[in-house]
Design a protein around this motif. Structure first.
Motif, PDB file in Angstrom:
ATOM      1  N   GLN A   1       0.807  -1.214   0.000  1.00  0.00           N
ATOM      2  CA  GLN A   1       0.000   0.000   0.000  1.00  0.00           C
ATOM      3  C   GLN A   1       0.843   1.269   0.000  1.00  0.00           C
ATOM      4  O   GLN A   1       0.299   2.383  -0.025  1.00  0.00           O
ATOM      5  N   LEU A   2       2.175   1.112   0.038  1.00  0.00           N
ATOM      6  CA  LEU A   2       3.082   2.261   0.038  1.00  0.00           C
ATOM      7  C   LEU A   2       3.987   2.210  -1.185  1.00  0.00           C
ATOM      8  O   LEU A   2       4.264   1.144  -1.731  1.00  0.00           O
ATOM      9  N   SER A   3       4.470   3.363  -1.574  1.00  0.00           N
ATOM     10  CA  SER A   3       5.490   3.386  -2.618  1.00  0.00           C
ATOM     11  C   SER A   3       6.785   2.824  -2.050  1.00  0.00           C
ATOM     12  O   SER A   3       7.032   2.883  -0.831  1.00  0.00           O
ATOM     13  N   ALA A   4       7.617   2.284  -2.920  1.00  0.00           N
ATOM     14  CA  ALA A   4       8.879   1.694  -2.472  1.00  0.00           C
ATOM     15  C   ALA A   4       9.751   2.739  -1.793  1.00  0.00           C
ATOM     16  O   ALA A   4      10.409   2.461  -0.774  1.00  0.00           O
ATOM     17  N   GLY A   5       9.746   3.956  -2.314  1.00  0.00           N
ATOM     18  CA  GLY A   5      10.583   5.003  -1.732  1.00  0.00           C
ATOM     19  C   GLY A   5      10.153   5.389  -0.335  1.00  0.00           C
ATOM     20  O   GLY A   5      10.989   5.552   0.567  1.00  0.00           O
ATOM     21  N   LEU A   6       8.832   5.553  -0.132  1.00  0.00           N
ATOM     22  CA  LEU A   6       8.339   5.927   1.194  1.00  0.00           C
ATOM     23  C   LEU A   6       8.600   4.815   2.201  1.00  0.00           C
ATOM     24  O   LEU A   6       9.021   5.092   3.337  1.00  0.00           O
ATOM     25  N   ARG A   7       8.379   3.577   1.809  1.00  0.00           N
ATOM     26  CA  ARG A   7       8.619   2.470   2.745  1.00  0.00           C
ATOM     27  C   ARG A   7      10.090   2.407   3.131  1.00  0.00           C
ATOM     28  O   ARG A   7      10.427   2.202   4.304  1.00  0.00           O
ATOM     29  N   THR A   8      10.973   2.591   2.148  1.00  0.00           N
ATOM     30  CA  THR A   8      12.411   2.574   2.447  1.00  0.00           C
ATOM     31  C   THR A   8      12.772   3.677   3.439  1.00  0.00           C
ATOM     32  O   THR A   8      13.541   3.461   4.384  1.00  0.00           O
ATOM     33  N   ARG A   9      12.216   4.881   3.228  1.00  0.00           N
ATOM     34  CA  ARG A   9      12.529   5.998   4.131  1.00  0.00           C
ATOM     35  C   ARG A   9      12.033   5.704   5.544  1.00  0.00           C
ATOM     36  O   ARG A   9      12.742   5.973   6.536  1.00  0.00           O
ATOM     37  N   ILE A  10      10.823   5.122   5.663  1.00  0.00           N
ATOM     38  CA  ILE A  10      10.294   4.795   6.994  1.00  0.00           C
ATOM     39  C   ILE A  10      11.185   3.770   7.695  1.00  0.00           C
ATOM     40  O   ILE A  10      11.520   3.919   8.881  1.00  0.00           O
TER      41      ILE A  10
END
Length: 360
Positions: free
Chosen positions: A34-43
């Motif tokens: 449900q998240l973009s790969a970039g946002l998940r990586t940053r989290i």
């Protein structure tokens, strides 16, 4: 006075540091699609920097009433089960499939009833069960039904309404029997997996041979019987030794008894490679040469079969594929899917140096 930095970081700590909602951080762990790969990586990078290890599995289990774990029900104790290389190869593939989706695997060893105790199944923190090689009447199966857990069956028991992965056991042993009869063998001995409901080792009574509580044993025995009957060999004339587990020492003991029968078998049909490897040792103990004096065949094609002395003729089953498919079915049930139609995998006869035409 404690500050936020000195306390254990939480989901809210990470959310504030990233500038997103608590639900978004939760999705990074529980619903990453449900998240973009970039946002998940940053989290995840911020969580790692703060020392946040992820949602508390106990708290998540209490909140959702789900553990997202898979209970793997073994037919025997751990030491006995893990001495079987066919099981360990299959289980490794299943575990890799389940672990790849961040789910836990809970092992439930069996006892003398032919499976885990019902109490162990009732207490297991799991949302799906995998039954591996259990007898049809295993008490653990009742506990699974009482909990209304979805279940995947691997090999056996024969159970309706479940997801199932099994082999063409009948076709495999039928191919072995036909191969040996075409070579000219007419005197056989069988080292069988257990035929009795209470489990025991020893010579099998003729009337018991078709009544095993294990589907695999019934089908493998039927394959042998069908192949031998095609050349006029009656099942009741073939000596059978049954082994309580698939271990080399049981194969060695059974082969010693079979090789003392009259007429002495020129071929030993073994329902597993481990039993067959024990039979090779028994032939050496008796001063017999394999395959000149007696042919020995197995079932499974584990790594040891190919390096045996001599290399073992056997039936190859796709152990890795079987474990992977069982794991995928368990994940499907965890996601709320319904059981599919049973999956039956093909097997192949692998001819090696442990079998040859009988010397007249």
């Amino acid at each position: 006075m404690d500050t936020e930095q000195s306390r254990r970081p939480t989901l809210d700590t990470v959310a504030r540091a990233v500038g997103v909602s608590r639900a978004t951080v939760s999705n990074a762990y529980n619903r990453p699609n449900q998240l973009s790969a970039g946002l998940r990586t940053r989290i995840l990078e911020v969580a790692d920097r703060l020392g946040y290890l992820g949602p508390d599995p106990v708290a998540r289990s209490l909140a959702t009433r789900k553990s997202a774990a898979v209970a793997f029900m073994l037919p025997s104790g751990l030491s006995s089960a893990f001495s079987d290389p066919a099981l360990t190869i299959m289980l490794d593939a299943l575990a890799a499939t389940v672990d790849g989706r961040d789910h836990a695997l809970v092992l439930l060893p069996g006892d003398e009833t032919g499976g885990p105790r019902p109490e162990s199944v009732a207490r297991a923190q799991a949302d799906v069960a995998v039954a591996y090689s259990l007898p049809d009447s295993a008490p653990a199966l009742t506990a699974v039904r009482q909990r209304r857990l979805p279940m995947v069956v691997v090999d056996q028991p024969a159970s309706g309404g479940t997801a199932r992965v099994e082999l063409d056991d009948f076709g495999g042993t039928q191919a072995v029997g036909r191969y040996l009869t075409e070579l000219g063998h007419r005197d056989f001995g069988v080292i069988s997996l257990t035929l009795h409901p209470d489990g025991r080792s020893g010579p099998a009574e003729p009337q018991r041979r078709t009544g095993s509580p294990f589907r695999v044993t019934r089908e493998r025995m039927s394959g042998y019987v069908d192949a031998l009957a095609s050349v006029g060999i009656a099942a009741e004339t073939v000596p059978v030794w049954e082994a309580v587990t698939s271990g080399r020492e049981y194969g060695r003991t059974g082969a010693r008894w079979l090789l003392q029968q009259s007429p002495r078998p020129t071929a030993l049909l073994c329902m597993s490679d481990e039993l067959a490897l024990g039979a090779l040792q028994a032939a050496r103990d008796a001063g017999l040469s394999v395959p000149e004096d007696v042919s020995v065949v197995g079932f499974d094609d584990t790594p040891a079969a190919g390096v045996a002395d001599p290399p073992l003729t056997t039936v190859r089953q796709p152990l890795v594929e079987k474990g992977r498919l069982a794991g995928e079915l368990a994940l499907t049930l965890l996601d709320g899917g319904r059981p599919s139609r049973p999956v039956r995998l093909d097997v192949d006869l692998v001819v090696r140096a442990s079998s040859a035409a009988p010397i007249r």
